[in-house]
Design a protein around this motif. Structure first.
Motif, PDB file in Angstrom:
ATOM      1  N   ILE A  30       0.842  -1.279  -0.036  1.00  0.00           N
ATOM      2  CA  ILE A  30       0.117  -0.057   0.017  1.00  0.00           C
ATOM      3  C   ILE A  30       0.905   1.261  -0.045  1.00  0.00           C
ATOM      4  N   ASP A  31       0.475   2.066  -0.936  1.00  0.00           N
ATOM      5  CA  ASP A  31       1.437   3.306  -1.170  1.00  0.00           C
ATOM      6  C   ASP A  31       1.365   4.279   0.195  1.00  0.00           C
ATOM      7  N   VAL A  32       0.213   4.688   0.362  1.00  0.00           N
ATOM      8  CA  VAL A  32       0.189   5.413   1.489  1.00  0.00           C
ATOM      9  C   VAL A  32      -1.176   5.127   2.327  1.00  0.00           C
ATOM     10  N   MET A  33      -0.958   5.494   3.524  1.00  0.00           N
ATOM     11  CA  MET A  33      -1.870   5.015   4.647  1.00  0.00           C
ATOM     12  C   MET A  33      -2.108   6.259   5.575  1.00  0.00           C
ATOM     13  N   GLY A  34      -3.401   6.519   6.287  1.00  0.00           N
ATOM     14  CA  GLY A  34      -3.394   7.770   7.027  1.00  0.00           C
ATOM     15  C   GLY A  34      -4.721   7.695   7.696  1.00  0.00           C
ATOM     16  N   TRP A  35      -5.007   8.817   8.132  1.00  0.00           N
ATOM     17  CA  TRP A  35      -6.034   9.106   9.005  1.00  0.00           C
ATOM     18  C   TRP A  35      -6.618  10.521   8.801  1.00  0.00           C
ATOM     19  N   TYR A  36      -7.888  10.290   8.328  1.00  0.00           N
ATOM     20  CA  TYR A  36      -8.777  11.766   8.453  1.00  0.00           C
ATOM     21  C   TYR A  36      -9.801  11.867   9.511  1.00  0.00           C
ATOM     22  N   ARG A  37     -10.214  13.033  10.030  1.00  0.00           N
ATOM     23  CA  ARG A  37     -11.222  13.011  11.005  1.00  0.00           C
ATOM     24  C   ARG A  37     -12.083  14.048  10.528  1.00  0.00           C
ATOM     25  N   GLN A  38     -13.377  13.976  11.003  1.00  0.00           N
ATOM     26  CA  GLN A  38     -14.421  14.842  10.725  1.00  0.00           C
ATOM     27  C   GLN A  38     -15.142  15.143  12.134  1.00  0.00           C
ATOM     28  N   ALA A  39     -15.230  16.523  12.318  1.00  0.00           N
ATOM     29  CA  ALA A  39     -15.919  16.948  13.512  1.00  0.00           C
ATOM     30  C   ALA A  39     -17.222  17.331  13.195  1.00  0.00           C
ATOM     31  N   GLN A  40     -18.209  17.038  14.039  1.00  0.00           N
ATOM     32  CA  GLN A  40     -19.526  17.575  13.766  1.00  0.00           C
ATOM     33  C   GLN A  40     -19.658  19.118  13.203  1.00  0.00           C
ATOM     34  N   GLY A  41     -20.439  19.107  11.952  1.00  0.00           N
ATOM     35  CA  GLY A  41     -20.438  20.397  11.306  1.00  0.00           C
ATOM     36  C   GLY A  41     -19.293  20.960  11.011  1.00  0.00           C
ATOM     37  N   LYS A  42     -18.152  20.144  10.615  1.00  0.00           N
ATOM     38  CA  LYS A  42     -16.979  20.611   9.899  1.00  0.00           C
ATOM     39  C   LYS A  42     -16.496  19.818   8.869  1.00  0.00           C
ATOM     40  N   GLN A  43     -15.554  20.376   8.225  1.00  0.00           N
ATOM     41  CA  GLN A  43     -15.083  19.558   7.062  1.00  0.00           C
ATOM     42  C   GLN A  43     -14.193  18.418   7.479  1.00  0.00           C
ATOM     43  N   ARG A  44     -14.193  17.585   6.403  1.00  0.00           N
ATOM     44  CA  ARG A  44     -13.098  16.456   6.836  1.00  0.00           C
ATOM     45  C   ARG A  44     -11.555  16.977   6.620  1.00  0.00           C
ATOM     46  N   GLU A  45     -10.739  16.785   7.680  1.00  0.00           N
ATOM     47  CA  GLU A  45      -9.279  17.340   7.621  1.00  0.00           C
ATOM     48  C   GLU A  45      -8.615  16.020   7.786  1.00  0.00           C
ATOM     49  N   PRO A  86     -10.241  19.098  23.754  1.00  0.00           N
ATOM     50  CA  PRO A  86     -11.509  18.918  23.299  1.00  0.00           C
ATOM     51  C   PRO A  86     -11.662  19.038  21.704  1.00  0.00           C
ATOM     52  N   GLU A  87     -10.933  20.055  20.966  1.00  0.00           N
ATOM     53  CA  GLU A  87     -11.002  20.140  19.365  1.00  0.00           C
ATOM     54  C   GLU A  87     -10.640  18.923  18.703  1.00  0.00           C
ATOM     55  N   ASP A  88      -9.849  17.828  19.279  1.00  0.00           N
ATOM     56  CA  ASP A  88      -9.740  16.824  18.818  1.00  0.00           C
ATOM     57  C   ASP A  88     -11.063  15.856  18.550  1.00  0.00           C
ATOM     58  N   THR A  89     -12.033  16.332  19.460  1.00  0.00           N
ATOM     59  CA  THR A  89     -13.190  15.486  19.342  1.00  0.00           C
ATOM     60  C   THR A  89     -13.866  15.119  17.770  1.00  0.00           C
ATOM     61  N   ALA A  90     -13.912  13.934  17.182  1.00  0.00           N
ATOM     62  CA  ALA A  90     -14.288  13.860  15.913  1.00  0.00           C
ATOM     63  C   ALA A  90     -14.229  12.364  15.645  1.00  0.00           C
ATOM     64  N   ILE A  91     -14.916  11.804  14.474  1.00  0.00           N
ATOM     65  CA  ILE A  91     -14.754  10.656  13.872  1.00  0.00           C
ATOM     66  C   ILE A  91     -13.513  10.438  13.171  1.00  0.00           C
ATOM     67  N   TYR A  92     -12.947   9.569  13.534  1.00  0.00           N
ATOM     68  CA  TYR A  92     -11.580   9.246  12.680  1.00  0.00           C
ATOM     69  C   TYR A  92     -11.571   8.028  11.784  1.00  0.00           C
ATOM     70  N   TYR A  93     -11.059   8.492  10.556  1.00  0.00           N
ATOM     71  CA  TYR A  93     -11.150   7.471   9.539  1.00  0.00           C
ATOM     72  C   TYR A  93      -9.921   7.033   8.977  1.00  0.00           C
ATOM     73  N   CYS A  94      -9.757   5.784   8.955  1.00  0.00           N
ATOM     74  CA  CYS A  94      -8.444   5.266   8.375  1.00  0.00           C
ATOM     75  C   CYS A  94      -8.741   5.309   6.814  1.00  0.00           C
ATOM     76  N   TYR A  95      -7.451   5.390   6.029  1.00  0.00           N
ATOM     77  CA  TYR A  95      -7.710   5.453   4.631  1.00  0.00           C
ATOM     78  C   TYR A  95      -6.364   4.958   3.972  1.00  0.00           C
ATOM     79  N   ALA A  96      -6.433   4.256   2.977  1.00  0.00           N
ATOM     80  CA  ALA A  96      -5.178   3.810   2.122  1.00  0.00           C
ATOM     81  C   ALA A  96      -5.325   4.183   0.744  1.00  0.00           C
ATOM     82  N   ARG A  97      -4.022   4.419  -0.092  1.00  0.00           N
ATOM     83  CA  ARG A  97      -3.995   4.679  -1.213  1.00  0.00           C
ATOM     84  C   ARG A  97      -2.949   3.693  -1.707  1.00  0.00           C
ATOM     85  N   LYS A  98      -3.452   2.928  -3.016  1.00  0.00           N
ATOM     86  CA  LYS A  98      -2.674   2.002  -3.840  1.00  0.00           C
ATOM     87  C   LYS A  98      -2.895   2.247  -5.190  1.00  0.00           C
TER      88      LYS A  98
END
Length: 114
Positions: A30-45, A86-98
């Protein structure tokens, strides 16, 4: 690539959590793996990512507090999160790019609150 994230939960400010993401394929392929997060009412980061050839990158907001790592033996991606705010509160998503393909797992909720 199937990705299964785990490790979220409720933690007090200043505390730590470790997120894990299990991959269905050998992560050295897998070329790249990482984490995104999205807080309520905010854009994915983008929080952090790490590539086979490139080193780790971090969002400015987490530099010095979060550490991303890959374990090729266990086929897992981890995110060690320290000094949580507190500002780290979010849903965290794992992703991969191949190659030209991208994959994303289900999220894991991190709540930082007293």
């Amino acid at each position: 690539v199937q990705l299964q994230a785990s490790g979220g939960g409720l933690v007090q400010p200043g505390g730590s959590l470790r997120l894990s993401c299990a991959a269905s394929e050998r992560i050295f392929s897998i070329d790249v793996m990482g984490w995104y997060r999205q807080a309520q009412g905010k854009q994915r980061e983008l929080v952090a990512d790490i590539g086979t050839l490139l080193g780790a990158r971090y969002a400015d907001s987490v530099k010095g507090r979060f550490t991303i790592s890959r374990d090729s033996v266990r086929n897992t991606l981890s995110l060690q999160m320290n000094s949580l705010k507190p500002e780290d509160t979010a849903i965290y998503y794992c992703y991969a790019r191949k190659g030209s393909l991208s994959f994303c797992g289900q999220g894991t909720l991190v709540t930082v609150s007293s």
